[in-house]
Design a protein around this motif. Structure first.
Motif, PDB file in Angstrom:
ATOM      1  N   ILE A   1      33.499  44.936  48.260  1.00  0.00           N
ATOM      2  CA  ILE A   1      32.193  44.270  48.301  1.00  0.00           C
ATOM      3  C   ILE A   1      31.219  44.987  47.383  1.00  0.00           C
ATOM      4  O   ILE A   1      30.480  44.360  46.607  1.00  0.00           O
ATOM      5  N   ALA A   2      31.208  46.316  47.443  1.00  0.00           N
ATOM      6  CA  ALA A   2      30.319  47.096  46.590  1.00  0.00           C
ATOM      7  C   ALA A   2      30.648  46.883  45.117  1.00  0.00           C
ATOM      8  O   ALA A   2      29.742  46.759  44.271  1.00  0.00           O
ATOM      9  N   LEU A   3      31.936  46.828  44.789  1.00  0.00           N
ATOM     10  CA  LEU A   3      32.347  46.578  43.406  1.00  0.00           C
ATOM     11  C   LEU A   3      31.837  45.236  42.918  1.00  0.00           C
ATOM     12  O   LEU A   3      31.226  45.141  41.850  1.00  0.00           O
ATOM     13  N   GLN A   4      32.084  44.182  43.695  1.00  0.00           N
ATOM     14  CA  GLN A   4      31.700  42.860  43.211  1.00  0.00           C
ATOM     15  C   GLN A   4      30.189  42.707  43.120  1.00  0.00           C
ATOM     16  O   GLN A   4      29.681  42.000  42.252  1.00  0.00           O
ATOM     17  N   GLN A   5      29.435  43.429  43.961  1.00  0.00           N
ATOM     18  CA  GLN A   5      27.975  43.387  43.825  1.00  0.00           C
ATOM     19  C   GLN A   5      27.551  44.000  42.489  1.00  0.00           C
ATOM     20  O   GLN A   5      26.731  43.434  41.766  1.00  0.00           O
ATOM     21  N   HIS A   6      28.111  45.168  42.164  1.00  0.00           N
ATOM     22  CA  HIS A   6      27.748  45.809  40.900  1.00  0.00           C
ATOM     23  C   HIS A   6      28.169  44.941  39.719  1.00  0.00           C
ATOM     24  O   HIS A   6      27.396  44.757  38.764  1.00  0.00           O
ATOM     25  N   LEU A   7      29.381  44.379  39.768  1.00  0.00           N
ATOM     26  CA  LEU A   7      29.862  43.556  38.664  1.00  0.00           C
ATOM     27  C   LEU A   7      29.013  42.303  38.495  1.00  0.00           C
ATOM     28  O   LEU A   7      28.744  41.861  37.371  1.00  0.00           O
ATOM     29  N   LEU A   8      28.571  41.733  39.600  1.00  0.00           N
ATOM     30  CA  LEU A   8      27.691  40.562  39.525  1.00  0.00           C
ATOM     31  C   LEU A   8      26.383  40.926  38.847  1.00  0.00           C
ATOM     32  O   LEU A   8      25.848  40.166  38.023  1.00  0.00           O
ATOM     33  N   SER A   9      25.864  42.115  39.130  1.00  0.00           N
ATOM     34  CA  SER A   9      24.577  42.534  38.570  1.00  0.00           C
ATOM     35  C   SER A   9      24.642  42.814  37.071  1.00  0.00           C
ATOM     36  O   SER A   9      23.635  42.729  36.375  1.00  0.00           O
ATOM     37  N   ILE A  10      25.839  43.159  36.542  1.00  0.00           N
ATOM     38  CA  ILE A  10      25.948  43.485  35.117  1.00  0.00           C
ATOM     39  C   ILE A  10      26.559  42.351  34.300  1.00  0.00           C
ATOM     40  O   ILE A  10      26.821  42.516  33.101  1.00  0.00           O
ATOM     41  N   GLY A  11      26.806  41.213  34.933  1.00  0.00           N
ATOM     42  CA  GLY A  11      27.288  40.053  34.196  1.00  0.00           C
ATOM     43  C   GLY A  11      28.782  39.987  33.994  1.00  0.00           C
ATOM     44  O   GLY A  11      29.260  39.282  33.101  1.00  0.00           O
ATOM     45  N   CYS A  12      29.548  40.695  34.813  1.00  0.00           N
ATOM     46  CA  CYS A  12      31.003  40.633  34.719  1.00  0.00           C
ATOM     47  C   CYS A  12      31.487  39.228  35.065  1.00  0.00           C
ATOM     48  O   CYS A  12      30.990  38.603  36.002  1.00  0.00           O
ATOM     49  N   LYS A  13      32.454  38.736  34.306  1.00  0.00           N
ATOM     50  CA  LYS A  13      32.947  37.379  34.506  1.00  0.00           C
ATOM     51  C   LYS A  13      34.102  37.286  35.499  1.00  0.00           C
ATOM     52  O   LYS A  13      34.281  36.261  36.153  1.00  0.00           O
ATOM     53  N   LEU A  14      34.904  38.345  35.607  1.00  0.00           N
ATOM     54  CA  LEU A  14      36.130  38.224  36.390  1.00  0.00           C
ATOM     55  C   LEU A  14      36.623  39.608  36.827  1.00  0.00           C
ATOM     56  O   LEU A  14      36.505  40.576  36.077  1.00  0.00           O
ATOM     57  N   ILE A  15      37.167  39.669  38.050  1.00  0.00           N
ATOM     58  CA  ILE A  15      37.857  40.861  38.520  1.00  0.00           C
ATOM     59  C   ILE A  15      39.349  40.570  38.479  1.00  0.00           C
ATOM     60  O   ILE A  15      39.837  39.630  39.112  1.00  0.00           O
ATOM     61  N   ASP A  16      40.090  41.360  37.709  1.00  0.00           N
ATOM     62  CA  ASP A  16      41.540  41.224  37.608  1.00  0.00           C
ATOM     63  C   ASP A  16      42.188  42.058  38.705  1.00  0.00           C
ATOM     64  O   ASP A  16      42.108  43.289  38.698  1.00  0.00           O
ATOM     65  N   CYS A  17      42.839  41.388  39.651  1.00  0.00           N
ATOM     66  CA  CYS A  17      43.515  42.071  40.758  1.00  0.00           C
ATOM     67  C   CYS A  17      45.016  42.212  40.496  1.00  0.00           C
ATOM     68  O   CYS A  17      45.750  42.673  41.376  1.00  0.00           O
ATOM     69  N   GLN A  18      45.464  41.759  39.342  1.00  0.00           N
ATOM     70  CA  GLN A  18      46.839  41.871  38.858  1.00  0.00           C
ATOM     71  C   GLN A  18      47.818  41.027  39.655  1.00  0.00           C
ATOM     72  O   GLN A  18      48.155  39.922  39.260  1.00  0.00           O
ATOM     73  N   LEU A  19      48.318  41.519  40.792  1.00  0.00           N
ATOM     74  CA  LEU A  19      49.387  40.854  41.532  1.00  0.00           C
ATOM     75  C   LEU A  19      48.879  40.309  42.862  1.00  0.00           C
ATOM     76  O   LEU A  19      47.915  40.818  43.428  1.00  0.00           O
ATOM     77  N   HIS A  20      49.570  39.276  43.356  1.00  0.00           N
ATOM     78  CA  HIS A  20      49.171  38.665  44.629  1.00  0.00           C
ATOM     79  C   HIS A  20      49.192  39.691  45.747  1.00  0.00           C
ATOM     80  O   HIS A  20      50.103  40.517  45.856  1.00  0.00           O
ATOM     81  N   ASN A  21      48.156  39.628  46.566  1.00  0.00           N
ATOM     82  CA  ASN A  21      47.984  40.570  47.661  1.00  0.00           C
ATOM     83  C   ASN A  21      47.244  39.842  48.775  1.00  0.00           C
ATOM     84  O   ASN A  21      46.163  39.295  48.546  1.00  0.00           O
ATOM     85  N   GLU A  22      47.824  39.782  49.979  1.00  0.00           N
ATOM     86  CA  GLU A  22      47.216  39.036  51.080  1.00  0.00           C
ATOM     87  C   GLU A  22      45.851  39.605  51.458  1.00  0.00           C
ATOM     88  O   GLU A  22      44.937  38.879  51.839  1.00  0.00           O
ATOM     89  N   HIS A  23      45.720  40.917  51.355  1.00  0.00           N
ATOM     90  CA  HIS A  23      44.447  41.578  51.647  1.00  0.00           C
ATOM     91  C   HIS A  23      43.355  41.041  50.731  1.00  0.00           C
ATOM     92  O   HIS A  23      42.261  40.675  51.188  1.00  0.00           O
ATOM     93  N   LEU A  24      43.632  40.934  49.423  1.00  0.00           N
ATOM     94  CA  LEU A  24      42.643  40.428  48.473  1.00  0.00           C
ATOM     95  C   LEU A  24      42.470  38.918  48.594  1.00  0.00           C
ATOM     96  O   LEU A  24      41.377  38.394  48.401  1.00  0.00           O
ATOM     97  N   ALA A  25      43.553  38.226  48.928  1.00  0.00           N
ATOM     98  CA  ALA A  25      43.447  36.774  49.120  1.00  0.00           C
ATOM     99  C   ALA A  25      42.482  36.454  50.256  1.00  0.00           C
ATOM    100  O   ALA A  25      41.728  35.473  50.197  1.00  0.00           O
ATOM    101  N   SER A  26      42.478  37.289  51.291  1.00  0.00           N
ATOM    102  CA  SER A  26      41.570  37.059  52.418  1.00  0.00           C
ATOM    103  C   SER A  26      40.113  37.238  52.022  1.00  0.00           C
ATOM    104  O   SER A  26      39.206  36.750  52.704  1.00  0.00           O
ATOM    105  N   LEU A  27      39.888  37.936  50.904  1.00  0.00           N
ATOM    106  CA  LEU A  27      38.527  38.148  50.414  1.00  0.00           C
ATOM    107  C   LEU A  27      38.118  37.107  49.375  1.00  0.00           C
ATOM    108  O   LEU A  27      37.003  37.155  48.856  1.00  0.00           O
ATOM    109  N   GLY A  28      39.035  36.184  49.057  1.00  0.00           N
ATOM    110  CA  GLY A  28      38.684  35.106  48.136  1.00  0.00           C
ATOM    111  C   GLY A  28      39.382  35.132  46.801  1.00  0.00           C
ATOM    112  O   GLY A  28      39.143  34.266  45.950  1.00  0.00           O
ATOM    113  N   ALA A  29      40.250  36.113  46.554  1.00  0.00           N
ATOM    114  CA  ALA A  29      40.970  36.175  45.278  1.00  0.00           C
ATOM    115  C   ALA A  29      41.972  35.021  45.206  1.00  0.00           C
ATOM    116  O   ALA A  29      42.566  34.619  46.207  1.00  0.00           O
TER     117      ALA A  29
END
Length: 245
Positions: free
Chosen positions: A175-203
Motif C-alpha cells: 500500500i505504501a509503495l503504490q501511494q508513493h508511485l501514484l504521487s510520482i506519476g508511475c504508470k505500472l507496478i510489475d509484479c512479474q509472476l502470478h501470485n495469489e497474495h498480489l491478486a487479492s490486492l488487485g494485480a
C-alpha cells in the motif's frame, strides 16, 4: 528432455528477443552472463529479469503473462484497513535498502532455499547506489517489520521481493509503495509472476506483448530526475480511505 538455451556473452546489452522465450518452463529466455549492473538495467528495460538459485547458472526470464498493478487500482479490504488503523506502523523510502534485501533473502517457512543469493544482493546494492533500485520500509516501535525492493525503470516499478515479520506488514508495504508511485506519476507496478497474495490486492495478468509495449512507451532514462523522486524520506500513509474497495 534437454532444454537448449542461448548463452549470454560479454556484450552487456545483448539479450535474445523475448518472443523466443520457452513456453515450458514459461518465459525462460537465456542463461549465463553475469549480474553486472549495466546488464541488469538493459534486461529490465527489455522486460527481462534474472531468477535462479545458488546451484544453477544465471537464468533470465520473460514470461508470456505478466502480473501487474496500476497505482491507484489497489484493492484494500475492510479487514486490512482495520489492521492499518489498529497497528502503529511508520513508513520510509530508501532508509534501509540493505536491511530490506537481506530480510527478503531469509529462508521462508515453506523453503530453506533462496533465489536472492549473495551475488544477487551485491548486484542490487550497486543498483541502489546508482539510483535504480529502491526500497519501502515498514517500522513498528523502531523495528523493521516489513519491506520490499525493486527497480524504477522509466515510469514502471519492477518489484523484486518483499518480506514481513508481523501480520499484514507485507500488504501494508505494498500500500505504501503504490501511494508513493501514484504521487510520482508511475504508470505500472510489475509484479512479474502470478501470485495469489498480489491478486487479492488487485494485480492482474497482461500479455508479454502488452507489457513490453508499455515498458517501451515509458522508458525515461533521466536518472537524475528519478533519484530526486526517491530521496530517503519518511512516508505518511494517507490513501487508506481514498483507495479502491
Amino acid at each position: 528432455m534437454p532444454i537448449y538455451l542461448p548463452e549470454l556473452n560479454d556484450d552487456l546489452s545483448y539479450f535474445p528477443a523475448v518472443n523466443t522465450a520457452l513456453a515450458e518452463p514459461d518465459g525462460l529466455l537465456a542463461m549465463g552472463g553475469d549480474l553486472n549492473p549495466e546488464r541488469l538495467v538493459h534486461a529490465y528495460r527489455k522486460g527481462i529479469f534474472p531468477w535462479f538459485e545458488d546451484d544453477q547458472p544465471i537464468l533470465w526470464w520473460s514470461p508470456s503473462q505478466r502480473m501487474v498493478l496500476a497505482p491507484g487500482k489497489m484493492h484494500i479490504s475492510r479487514s486490512l484497513r482495520k489492521s492499518l488503523r489498529r497497528q502503529s506502523f511508520t513508513f520510509s523510502i530508501n532508509n534501509a535498502f540493505a536491511e530490506v534485501i537481506e530480510s527478503c533473502a531469509e529462508p521462508r517457512d515453506y523453503s530453506s532455499n533462496t533465489w536472492i543469493t549473495d551475488t544477487m544482493q551485491d548486484a542490487y546494492l550497486q543498483l541502489h547506489e546508482m539510483g535504480f533500485a529502491h526500497s519501502i520500509e515498514v517500522w513498528q516501535k523502531g523495528q523493521l517489520v516489513g519491506g520490499l525492493y525493486g527497480l524504477y525503470i522509466g515510469d514502471i516499478f519492477c518489484g523484486e521481493s518483499m518480506f514481513h515479520t508481523v501480520t499484514d506488514a507485507s500488504k501494508i508495504t505494498f500500500i505504501a509503495l503504490q501511494q508513493h508511485l501514484l504521487s510520482i506519476g508511475c504508470k505500472l507496478i510489475d509484479c512479474q509472476l502470478h501470485n495469489e497474495h498480489l491478486a487479492s490486492l488487485g494485480a492482474i495478468e497482461i500479455s508479454r506483448e502488452t507489457f513490453i509495449n508499455q515498458l517501451s512507451n515509458n522508458n525515461n532514462n533521466n536518472t537524475t530526475v528519478q533519484q530526486q523522486l526517491w530521496q530517503p524520506q519518511a512516508l505518511v500513509l494517507d490513501l487508506i480511505d481514498k483507495a479502491n474497495t
